[in-house]
Design an enzyme around this catalytic site. Structure first.
Site, PDB file in Angstrom:
ATOM      1  N   SER A   1       2.905  -7.609 -15.153  1.00 44.71           N
ATOM      2  CA  SER A   1       3.363  -6.420 -16.205  1.00 44.71           C
ATOM      3  C   SER A   1       3.453  -6.517 -17.412  1.00 44.71           C
ATOM      4  O   SER A   1       3.930  -8.126 -18.005  1.00 44.71           O
ATOM      5  CB  SER A   1       4.519  -6.435 -15.595  1.00 44.71           C
ATOM      6  OG  SER A   1       5.480  -5.252 -16.392  1.00 44.71           O
ATOM      7  N   SER A   2       3.218  -5.724 -18.487  1.00 48.12           N
ATOM      8  CA  SER A   2       3.255  -5.791 -19.638  1.00 48.12           C
ATOM      9  C   SER A   2       4.493  -6.381 -20.134  1.00 48.12           C
ATOM     10  O   SER A   2       5.216  -7.080 -21.217  1.00 48.12           O
ATOM     11  CB  SER A   2       2.801  -4.439 -20.188  1.00 48.12           C
ATOM     12  OG  SER A   2       4.076  -3.679 -20.527  1.00 48.12           O
ATOM     13  N   CYS A   3       6.015  -6.156 -19.538  1.00 48.93           N
ATOM     14  CA  CYS A   3       7.375  -7.316 -20.449  1.00 48.93           C
ATOM     15  C   CYS A   3       7.353  -8.163 -19.652  1.00 48.93           C
ATOM     16  O   CYS A   3       8.215  -9.059 -20.361  1.00 48.93           O
ATOM     17  CB  CYS A   3       8.135  -6.388 -19.046  1.00 48.93           C
ATOM     18  SG  CYS A   3       8.026  -6.569 -17.334  1.00 48.93           S
TER      19      CYS A   3
ATOM     20  N   LYS B   1       7.355 -12.445 -12.592  1.00 48.43           N
ATOM     21  CA  LYS B   1       5.457 -12.761 -12.437  1.00 48.43           C
ATOM     22  C   LYS B   1       4.900 -13.899 -13.454  1.00 48.43           C
ATOM     23  O   LYS B   1       4.213 -13.740 -13.140  1.00 48.43           O
ATOM     24  CB  LYS B   1       6.109 -11.472 -13.448  1.00 48.43           C
ATOM     25  CG  LYS B   1       6.207 -10.166 -13.219  1.00 48.43           C
ATOM     26  CD  LYS B   1       4.852  -9.582 -11.813  1.00 48.43           C
ATOM     27  CE  LYS B   1       5.533  -8.582 -10.894  1.00 48.43           C
ATOM     28  NZ  LYS B   1       4.404  -8.307  -9.668  1.00 48.43           N
TER      29      LYS B   1
ATOM     30  N   HIS C   1      11.590   4.211 -13.544  1.00 49.99           N
ATOM     31  CA  HIS C   1      11.637   4.174 -15.154  1.00 49.99           C
ATOM     32  C   HIS C   1      11.498   5.494 -15.625  1.00 49.99           C
ATOM     33  O   HIS C   1      11.319   6.181 -15.100  1.00 49.99           O
ATOM     34  CB  HIS C   1       9.626   3.726 -14.855  1.00 49.99           C
ATOM     35  CG  HIS C   1       9.575   2.565 -14.388  1.00 49.99           C
ATOM     36  ND1 HIS C   1       9.455   1.760 -12.911  1.00 49.99           N
ATOM     37  CD2 HIS C   1       9.511   0.805 -15.009  1.00 49.99           C
ATOM     38  CE1 HIS C   1       9.255   0.964 -12.668  1.00 49.99           C
ATOM     39  NE2 HIS C   1       9.841  -0.323 -13.638  1.00 49.99           N
TER      40      HIS C   1
ATOM     41  N   VAL D   1       1.368   1.473  -6.906  1.00 46.85           N
ATOM     42  CA  VAL D   1       0.132   1.156  -7.275  1.00 46.85           C
ATOM     43  C   VAL D   1      -1.084   0.500  -6.014  1.00 46.85           C
ATOM     44  O   VAL D   1      -2.347   0.754  -5.789  1.00 46.85           O
ATOM     45  CB  VAL D   1       0.334  -0.815  -8.080  1.00 46.85           C
ATOM     46  CG1 VAL D   1      -0.769  -1.309  -7.962  1.00 46.85           C
ATOM     47  CG2 VAL D   1       0.838   0.405  -9.314  1.00 46.85           C
TER      48      VAL D   1
ATOM     49  N   HIS E   1       0.997  -1.234   0.064  1.00 44.04           N
ATOM     50  CA  HIS E   1       0.018  -0.131  -0.186  1.00 44.04           C
ATOM     51  C   HIS E   1       0.401   1.150  -0.259  1.00 44.04           C
ATOM     52  O   HIS E   1       0.525   2.060  -0.291  1.00 44.04           O
ATOM     53  CB  HIS E   1      -1.004   0.218   1.019  1.00 44.04           C
ATOM     54  CG  HIS E   1       0.089  -0.263   2.426  1.00 44.04           C
ATOM     55  ND1 HIS E   1       0.346  -0.524   2.851  1.00 44.04           N
ATOM     56  CD2 HIS E   1      -0.175   1.115   3.080  1.00 44.04           C
ATOM     57  CE1 HIS E   1       1.425  -0.701   3.953  1.00 44.04           C
ATOM     58  NE2 HIS E   1      -0.013   1.309   4.444  1.00 44.04           N
TER      59      HIS E   1
ATOM     60  N   PRO F   1      -0.601  -4.833 -16.233  1.00 42.41           N
ATOM     61  CA  PRO F   1      -0.801  -3.246 -16.905  1.00 42.41           C
ATOM     62  C   PRO F   1       0.977  -3.306 -17.416  1.00 42.41           C
ATOM     63  O   PRO F   1       1.306  -3.804 -17.329  1.00 42.41           O
ATOM     64  CB  PRO F   1      -0.598  -1.783 -15.782  1.00 42.41           C
ATOM     65  CG  PRO F   1      -0.082  -3.376 -14.027  1.00 42.41           C
ATOM     66  CD  PRO F   1       0.068  -5.300 -15.018  1.00 42.41           C
TER      67      PRO F   1
ATOM     68  N   ARG G   1       7.121   3.232 -25.715  1.00 41.04           N
ATOM     69  CA  ARG G   1       5.705   2.981 -25.548  1.00 41.04           C
ATOM     70  C   ARG G   1       4.972   2.799 -24.541  1.00 41.04           C
ATOM     71  O   ARG G   1       4.551   4.684 -25.430  1.00 41.04           O
ATOM     72  CB  ARG G   1       6.903   3.017 -23.901  1.00 41.04           C
ATOM     73  CG  ARG G   1       8.659   2.482 -23.448  1.00 41.04           C
ATOM     74  CD  ARG G   1       8.348   0.892 -23.000  1.00 41.04           C
ATOM     75  NE  ARG G   1       9.379   0.766 -22.573  1.00 41.04           N
ATOM     76  CZ  ARG G   1       9.978  -0.173 -23.719  1.00 41.04           C
ATOM     77  NH1 ARG G   1       9.732  -0.404 -25.404  1.00 41.04           N
ATOM     78  NH2 ARG G   1      11.369  -0.807 -23.430  1.00 41.04           N
TER      79      ARG G   1
ATOM     80  N   TYR H   1      12.686 -10.827 -13.699  1.00 38.79           N
ATOM     81  CA  TYR H   1      11.611 -10.151 -13.041  1.00 38.79           C
ATOM     82  C   TYR H   1      10.461 -10.908 -14.049  1.00 38.79           C
ATOM     83  O   TYR H   1       9.277 -11.256 -13.005  1.00 38.79           O
ATOM     84  CB  TYR H   1      11.747  -8.811 -12.801  1.00 38.79           C
ATOM     85  CG  TYR H   1      10.290  -7.985 -12.510  1.00 38.79           C
ATOM     86  CD1 TYR H   1       9.913  -7.292 -11.644  1.00 38.79           C
ATOM     87  CD2 TYR H   1       9.414  -7.203 -13.945  1.00 38.79           C
ATOM     88  CE1 TYR H   1       8.550  -6.109 -10.861  1.00 38.79           C
ATOM     89  CE2 TYR H   1       8.037  -6.493 -14.105  1.00 38.79           C
ATOM     90  CZ  TYR H   1       8.065  -6.155 -12.385  1.00 38.79           C
ATOM     91  OH  TYR H   1       6.898  -5.227 -11.890  1.00 38.79           O
TER      92      TYR H   1
END
Ligand code: GFB
Length: 311
Positions: A109-111, A142, A181, A17, A13, A165, A211, A138
């Site tokens: 993640s989109s990666c 994921k 980033h 995000v 939290h 995302p 991107r 990473y």
């Protein structure tokens, strides 16, 4: 539907995000949010996580805790990105199931998609080709998280969903120049260059990669909709549907910040994936669309940076 008094645990939290999700849930009237500071609960510690879940028994779990970073941090610290993320997600997903959570939302993640995936990238591109080497550690973590959620769904009928995302930005982003980033890094670089009256701002790579950027408040609204309406273990993309080149992004940020010097390119730094635009037709079909245009989102994030981070 989620009951407004349902106990919802938001892991992570304090992050960009997780904090956006907490803001959104509160503004929608959810009154039973559960959070724990890192000093009180280390999510990498399996017995601490098991004990916490046994005591609290959250009904809904949002897994927004992860070790994240930009292209350089991912490339420099593969051990930490792989181990810490595997530990956190294994502990939380297992404890959520064992303590009766009725729904869990895992953030990917989109990666996770192959380096040369078709563009825009459909969810079906997962595991269809080799990954981008700079963030392989990473990404493997994921993908393991997605597969664990799907395994719980298949074997035990758990309602564990996985949301992918695109590149995110917004309040509570990390503005450290080494580990952040691109969008946060360039906002800070442009601000500092303006303040110092520099004539030049150095951007990493060639400027050619493209991107897609989504404001984290838009991600939070999409996650809420998915918590309410999406009950499939098939992954689902969240993006705005448009991308821009890093050069265009740098120019836009300089305009918003008011830096009018020149851009210089440090091609010793990696470009990463050439393009990463998500196919968001699945999410759109559920009736969701983003509400924060990139220029406005950058301006809002710059205001946040000025109020919270600028010296
Ligand atoms: O945002 P970024 O670090 O991550 O970099 P990725 C995006 C692009 O911006 C790369 C360029 O081509 C960078 O070379 N860039 C230019 C910069 N200037 C800068 C700068 O000052 N800082 C940074 N960081 N980049 C990450 C993954 O990939 O995306 C993670 O490594 C994660 O795993 C995240 O998925 C969303 O989009 O390349």
């Amino acid at each position: 539907m989620m009951d407004k008094s349902e106990k919802i645990f938001v892991a992570g939290h304090h992050g960009m995000v997780g904090s956006a999700l907490v803001r959104r849930l509160k503004s929608e009237g959810f009154s039973n949010l559960l959070v724990r500071d890192r000093s009180k609960l280390d999510l990498r510690d399996d017995s601490a996580v098991a004990k916490f879940f046994a005591e609290e028994k959250p009904s809904v779990v949002i897994l927004a805790a992860a070790k994240v970073g930009g292209i350089k941090a991912n490339n420099d610290f593969p051990v930490e990105f792989l181990l810490e993320n595997l530990r956190i997600q294994n502990n939380v997903i297992q404890a959520a199931y064992e303590n009766g959570a009725r729904k869990l939302l895992f953030l990917g993640s989109s990666c996770i998609y192959p380096k040369f995936a078709p563009q825009p990238i459909p969810e079906t591109a997962l595991l269809s080709g080799p990954l981008e080497p700079t963030n392989e550690a990473y990404v493997i973590a994921k993908i393991a998280g997605i597969k664990l959620c799907q395994a719980y769904a298949r074997e035990y009928d758990a309602n564990f969903i996985s949301v992918m995302p695109t590149n995110l930005y917004g309040p509570n982003d990390n503005f450290d120049l080494e580990t952040s980033h691109v969008l946060a890094a360039l906002l800070r670089k442009a601000h500092e260059a303006k303040t110092r009256k520099d004539r030049k701002l150095t951007v990493w790579g060639s400027g050619k990669p493209r991107r897609e950027f989504l404001h984290v408040d838009d991600l939070a609204s999409a996650c809420l909709l998915l918590l309410e309406k999406y009950d499939s273990s098939e992954i689902i993309n969240v993006g705005c549907g448009e991308d821009i080149s890093i050069r265009e992004l740098a120019e836009l940020i300089c305009e918003v910040v008011g830096f009018d010097g020149d851009l210089a390119w440090d091609v010793t730094k990696p470009d990463g994936t050439p393009r990463k635009l998500l196919d968001v037709s699945k999410l759109r079909a559920l009736g969701w669309k983003p509400s924060i245009p990139l220029r406005d989102g950058i301006a809002r994030t710059y205001e946040w940076f000025l109020a919270n981070c600028a010296r």
